[in-house]
Design a protein around this motif. Sequence first.
Motif, mmCIF file in Angstrom:
data_model
loop_
_atom_site.group_PDB
_atom_site.id
_atom_site.type_symbol
_atom_site.label_atom_id
_atom_site.label_comp_id
_atom_site.label_asym_id
_atom_site.label_seq_id
_atom_site.Cartn_x
_atom_site.Cartn_y
_atom_site.Cartn_z
ATOM 1 N N ARG A 92 0.830 -1.204 0.000
ATOM 2 C CA ARG A 92 0.000 0.000 0.000
ATOM 3 C C ARG A 92 0.863 1.252 0.000
ATOM 4 N N GLU A 93 1.895 1.283 0.832
ATOM 5 C CA GLU A 93 2.764 2.459 0.904
ATOM 6 C C GLU A 93 3.475 2.703 -0.428
ATOM 7 N N ILE A 94 3.904 1.643 -1.089
ATOM 8 C CA ILE A 94 4.550 1.793 -2.391
ATOM 9 C C ILE A 94 3.572 2.349 -3.413
ATOM 10 N N ALA A 95 2.355 1.832 -3.423
ATOM 11 C CA ALA A 95 1.340 2.316 -4.360
ATOM 12 C C ALA A 95 1.035 3.792 -4.132
ATOM 13 N N GLY A 152 3.465 10.757 -9.400
ATOM 14 C CA GLY A 152 2.965 10.967 -10.753
ATOM 15 C C GLY A 152 2.709 9.743 -11.587
ATOM 16 N N ALA A 153 2.828 8.549 -11.017
ATOM 17 C CA ALA A 153 2.701 7.323 -11.795
ATOM 18 C C ALA A 153 1.250 6.899 -11.990
ATOM 19 N N ASN A 154 1.026 6.158 -13.067
ATOM 20 C CA ASN A 154 -0.152 5.304 -13.185
ATOM 21 C C ASN A 154 0.199 4.023 -12.438
ATOM 22 N N VAL A 155 -0.714 3.517 -11.629
ATOM 23 C CA VAL A 155 -0.396 2.406 -10.736
ATOM 24 C C VAL A 155 -1.285 1.215 -11.043
ATOM 25 N N ALA A 178 -6.947 0.575 -3.949
ATOM 26 C CA ALA A 178 -7.069 1.305 -5.220
ATOM 27 C C ALA A 178 -7.898 2.568 -5.035
ATOM 28 N N ASP A 179 -8.961 2.480 -4.263
ATOM 29 C CA ASP A 179 -9.800 3.655 -4.019
ATOM 30 C C ASP A 179 -9.047 4.704 -3.213
ATOM 31 N N GLU A 180 -8.174 4.260 -2.322
ATOM 32 C CA GLU A 180 -7.367 5.187 -1.548
ATOM 33 C C GLU A 180 -6.300 5.844 -2.428
ATOM 34 N N VAL A 181 -5.718 5.066 -3.323
ATOM 35 C CA VAL A 181 -4.674 5.589 -4.208
ATOM 36 C C VAL A 181 -5.228 6.640 -5.153
ATOM 37 N N ARG A 209 -6.057 6.842 -12.700
ATOM 38 C CA ARG A 209 -4.645 6.476 -12.748
ATOM 39 C C ARG A 209 -4.336 5.206 -11.960
ATOM 40 N N VAL A 210 -5.361 4.416 -11.710
ATOM 41 C CA VAL A 210 -5.137 3.157 -11.013
ATOM 42 C C VAL A 210 -6.020 2.079 -11.613
ATOM 43 N N VAL A 211 -5.479 0.880 -11.673
ATOM 44 C CA VAL A 211 -6.256 -0.281 -12.092
ATOM 45 C C VAL A 211 -5.759 -1.469 -11.273
#
Length: 260
Positions: free
Chosen positions: A19-22, A29-32, A46-49, A55-57
Motif C-alpha cells: 500500500r505504501e509503495i502504491a 505521478g505514476a499510473n499504478v 485502489a480507491d485510496e490511491v 490512474r489506477v487499475v
Amino acid sequence: MLLADKTVIVSGTGPGLGREIALAAMREGANVVLGARNADRLAEIADEVDPTGARVVWQPTDITDHAQTEALAALAVKRFGTIDALVNCAALDTVAGGLEQTSWDDLRAVLETNLVGSLAMTKAAMPALRRDGGAVVFVGSQVDMKVVVDHPQLAYAASKAGLRTAAHYLAQEYGPDRVRVNTVSPGWMLGPPVEAYLGYMSAAQQVSREAVLADLEQKMALPYLASDGDTAEAVVFLASDRARGITGQTLLVNAGEYMR
C-alpha cells in the motif's frame, strides 16, 4: 515528480508495504497497477490511491499462477500502454523455524511464491519493460544477510537470498535493453506486522508497547525504527530515472542495524 507519466506495477499490494509503495508511486505521478490475491483489499487500496480510478487499475493476482502474472502485465499495457517499472512486493513470510521445524511442503510454498512467483511476474512484464527501458525492484529482506537467532526463518531467508542473486543475473541479462534490476532489503520495518509483534511482546512481557519499541530501536545506528513508508521511498527512487545509473544493487533500509 519522480515517476511522472510512468506506469508502475506493484505485485503483492497488501495493507502494509505494498500500500505504501502504491501511494508513493501515485504521489510521484505514476499510473499504478495493483495485483494481490485479496480482491476486497485491492479495491480498498485502489480507491485510496486514486478515488477517480483514472490512474489506477487492479486485478486479483496469485503470482504462483503464471497465467495470472501474464494477465496483470497485459492489463497494465492495455490500460496505460506500457510498463515502466515493476515492483515485486508479493511474499509468503509466515513460515518460521529452522530446518527441523520447516516442512518440505512449507519450504516449497515459500520458494514457489517468493522466488519462482516473483520471477514469473518479472518475465511477464519484461517484454514491455524492454521496449523503452525500465526498472524492476525486488523487495528483499535483511534476514537473508543477518541471521535472526531468536526468530529463525530459514525458508523465507533462503527465498530472499535466491531472489537477490537472481537480480544480479537479471541485471546482466537485461542491461543491454536498459532494464535496471535492483533490490530493496528492509530490516525491522514499522508497519502492520511489526505493530502486531509489538503488541504481542508487550502483553507477553507485561511492559508497554513503547518499551518494546525502545528495545528494538537501541539496536539501530539511528535512534529510529525505519517504517514501511521509508522502504517505499527507496523503492520509488530505484524505480525512477533518478536511479538510471544503478543496477544489480541491494539497498538496505534498516536505520543502520546491519551494515555491509
